[in-house]
Structure formats: C-alpha cells, structure tokens
Write an enzyme that holds these catalytic residues in place. Structure first.
Site, PDB file in Angstrom:
ATOM      1  N   TYR A  65      -3.491 -10.825   9.733  1.00 54.88           N
ATOM      2  CA  TYR A  65      -3.869 -12.978   8.953  1.00 54.88           C
ATOM      3  C   TYR A  65      -3.124 -13.664  10.128  1.00 54.88           C
ATOM      4  O   TYR A  65      -1.841 -14.171  10.552  1.00 54.88           O
ATOM      5  CB  TYR A  65      -2.150 -13.152   8.074  1.00 54.88           C
ATOM      6  CG  TYR A  65      -2.591 -11.830   6.990  1.00 54.88           C
ATOM      7  CD1 TYR A  65      -3.918 -11.405   6.243  1.00 54.88           C
ATOM      8  CD2 TYR A  65      -1.468 -11.789   5.959  1.00 54.88           C
ATOM      9  CE1 TYR A  65      -4.030 -10.939   5.285  1.00 54.88           C
ATOM     10  CE2 TYR A  65      -1.390 -11.219   5.169  1.00 54.88           C
ATOM     11  CZ  TYR A  65      -2.467 -10.575   4.238  1.00 54.88           C
ATOM     12  OH  TYR A  65      -3.036  -9.466   3.717  1.00 54.88           O
ATOM     13  N   HIS A 155      -4.096  -1.251   5.608  1.00 49.57           N
ATOM     14  CA  HIS A 155      -4.658  -2.600   5.510  1.00 49.57           C
ATOM     15  C   HIS A 155      -6.252  -2.466   5.151  1.00 49.57           C
ATOM     16  O   HIS A 155      -6.212  -1.940   6.210  1.00 49.57           O
ATOM     17  CB  HIS A 155      -4.400  -3.225   6.681  1.00 49.57           C
ATOM     18  CG  HIS A 155      -4.473  -4.926   5.861  1.00 49.57           C
ATOM     19  ND1 HIS A 155      -4.429  -6.036   6.362  1.00 49.57           N
ATOM     20  CD2 HIS A 155      -5.084  -5.113   4.450  1.00 49.57           C
ATOM     21  CE1 HIS A 155      -5.046  -7.226   5.837  1.00 49.57           C
ATOM     22  NE2 HIS A 155      -5.118  -6.926   4.937  1.00 49.57           N
TER      23      HIS A 155
END
Length: 342
Positions: A65, A155
């Site tokens: 992110y 992830h």
C-alpha cells in the site's frame, strides 16, 4: 487520555483460537496511502484519529500500500496509543526494493500503475520464501516503528501457490510458535485458495476481499463453511466492492475497474429496497457479512475522518428484518443466504 475507560471501543471477536482479537469494524489503511488519488499527511492522521475516537481498535496495512507509506502513516499514529489496546495486521509476500536512479524524487514517476498516487521510490519484488517472509516482516516493523504486529497475512499468493504453502506458511507458523506474532493467515481477493489455507493449514484467520458482499457471495460456497467448521475466522474486506455499494451510479467502480451496467442496475435496485426501509445501502453492505458466524470483522477503507465516522454510524444503525426479507423477495439476495439478526 488515550485508552481511557470512557472511550468507546467496538465489540471485539477472537481470531480463531488465538488470543488476538479484532473489533467488528476494522480500519483498512490502503486508501491512506494514496489509493488512486493522493491523500495528504494531515488527512491521513485525522482519519486514523477519527477511527480511534469511534472505537476502532483493529488496523490492517501492507508494504504494497503506497510502497510502505501506509505502514509509515499508520505507525506514526499507533505509536501514540497504548500498545496493548489495539490489534495491527500487516502482510508479507512483496518486498520493497529501492529504485536505482540518478535524480531526485521528481525523476521517479508515480506508482499509479499499481494503484497508488505516490512517487515510485521502490519496486515490488514477489518473495514467498521463508527468508523473504522474515525480511518483509522485519522491514514492516521498521516502517511501523513497532516492536511487533499481532497478525501477519500472506498477501495475494495467487501466482505463487505452491511456494506460499511450502515455504511462506511454515515460516509464519514458526514465527507464531516463537511468539513473534500472535496470529497468522492469508489475505486475498479470491476464496478458493483461502479455503485451502483454512482446510490444509493451521491459520488463525483469513482476509477475504470482495467475495462476500451484497452483490457477490462466492465465499459462501466453501470458505465460510470451512472456516466455521474448523473454528477459524474470516475478516471481510471490500464490502462496498471498491465503491459500487457505497454509491451506486453509472461511473462507479467494481473490483477496482468500471462497474458493469448489470451490476450497477442491481445495486440501484438494492438501494431502492433498503431506503424504503430507512436504511442506506452502505449500512446494509457493512452489516451483511455478520450474518455468517465465521466473520469476525469487516474492514472499512476510509480516506478521511468523515468517512470513518460515517462507517461507524452506519454499522451501528438499526436494520429491520423486513429489509432483508424484501431483498430476498425481490430476488436480489438468494433465499437461503444467512443475514444478520437485529
């Protein structure tokens, strides 16, 4: 005073059989890192402080992110709070490698190809090796400025399935057994591989984004029943399907791209039904996942203090059973779909 007894704290639920708990509403910190459009430092800080004020005590981030910006911004605020009062999760699988360049930041270009309006200071390098997992977590702790995180998730291992199960997962299990982290799992935009994690490993929780919403219930096929049967928890992200269920209109996004006309039409029909019962569509979308007992938390990806406060208010809104019945009656939800009680 931070952490004082009079401050509101949303209900907490355990992650599987671990001692780690999450509040029913969690804060997904991707948007704070300039998801699609920039968010300045003051806005990000205000959003996180608003989350604390409304009682959110679960915060989720990742190196991906904003190339670490999310972790840095989140850590700067959380370091001002008592460490034993909140839960933080981050993710492993992408290492951030600095770009070699001769000029200043202005020569770097941006990271919008990966969805973030930040300077492209680093490149992402997939790594689901055991060493990669340990290095990623260590670098995340440095960016966060914390001595530990509570939950670590693999992830998006979609294209790295066997390495994720053969190398990355055992590394997480070892970190948990050593007490370095309290809980482990995986976070993905699909349910098939998450079901494999729930069935074939000893994860505590999985984060499933976009696959258990008012518009799509793929996770109900196998993932949620498997989690419930094994005492594992599911954290639900993407309850607005990246925007369509928050504000259904012709130019809305679904799964991070332009929403198909058929889904826009369906969302608008849902909105008509929910509003006839005095319920905004986004309130129904936030509450919906809690109809299933395996769901521990829903994440809201707010980018402003106002959005955080709105999410908390909507989740707290009274929703009549008649609204769910009307959605079923209109054929907008399957007749056997579990829905929340009062």
């Amino acid at each position: 005073m931070h952490g004082a007894a009079h401050e509101p704290v949303l209900p907490r639920r355990p992650l599987g059989r671990s001692e780690v708990t999450v509040t029913t509403l969690g804060f997904g910190a991707a948007a704070l890192a300039g998801l699609f459009t920039p968010v300045d430092e003051d806005e990000a800080t205000a959003a996180l402080e608003a989350a604390w004020e409304v009682g959110i005590r679960y915060f989720d981030t990742a190196p991906h992110y904003g190339l670490g910006l999310s972790e840095r911004r989140l850590g700067a605020v959380l370091r001002t709070k008592p460490r034993d009062t909140y839960t933080v999760s981050t993710k492993v699988g992408r290492l951030l490698v600095p770009h070699q360049h001769g000029g200043g930041e202005g020569d770097l270009g941006d990271d919008l190809a990966h969805g973030f309006a930040v300077p492209a200071t680093h490149r992402r390098q997939w790594d689901f090796s055991g060493d990669g997992v340990r290095r990623s977590l260590e670098e995340s702790l440095t960016r966060l400025g914390l001595d530990h995180v509570d939950l670590v998730l693999l992830h998006d291992p979609d294209d790295h399935e066997e390495q994720a199960f053969r190398e990355a997962y055992p590394a997480l299990e070892e970190l948990r057994s050593q007490g370095v982290v309290g809980a482990i799992g995986a976070g993905m935009n699909q349910s098939r591989m998450l079901t494999r994690f729930v069935e074939d490993t000893d994860v505590d929780a999985v984060l499933c984004a976009g696959r258990y919403t008012l518009l799509e219930q793929t996770a109900l096929g196998e993932l949620l029943p498997a989690a419930a049967a094994r005492g594992k928890s599911v954290i639900v992200g993407g309850v607005f399907n990246s925007g369509l269920l928050a504000d259904p209109r012709a130019d809305a996004t679904y799964d991070y791209t332009a929403a198909p006309e058929s889904l826009v039409s369906r969302a608008l029909r849902m909105q008509t039904v929910t509003e006839e019962h005095g319920v905004p569509l986004r309130a129904a979308a936030l509450r919906f996942p809690f109809g299933h007992p395996a769901v521990a938390s829903v994440l809201t990806g707010a980018r402003s203090a106002a959005q955080v406060r709105d999410a908390a208010a909507q989740l707290d809104r009274a929703i009549p059973d008649a609204m769910w019945a009307a959605l079923r009656g209109e054929g907008l939800l399957p007749p056997d779909l579990p829905v929340p009680g009062k």
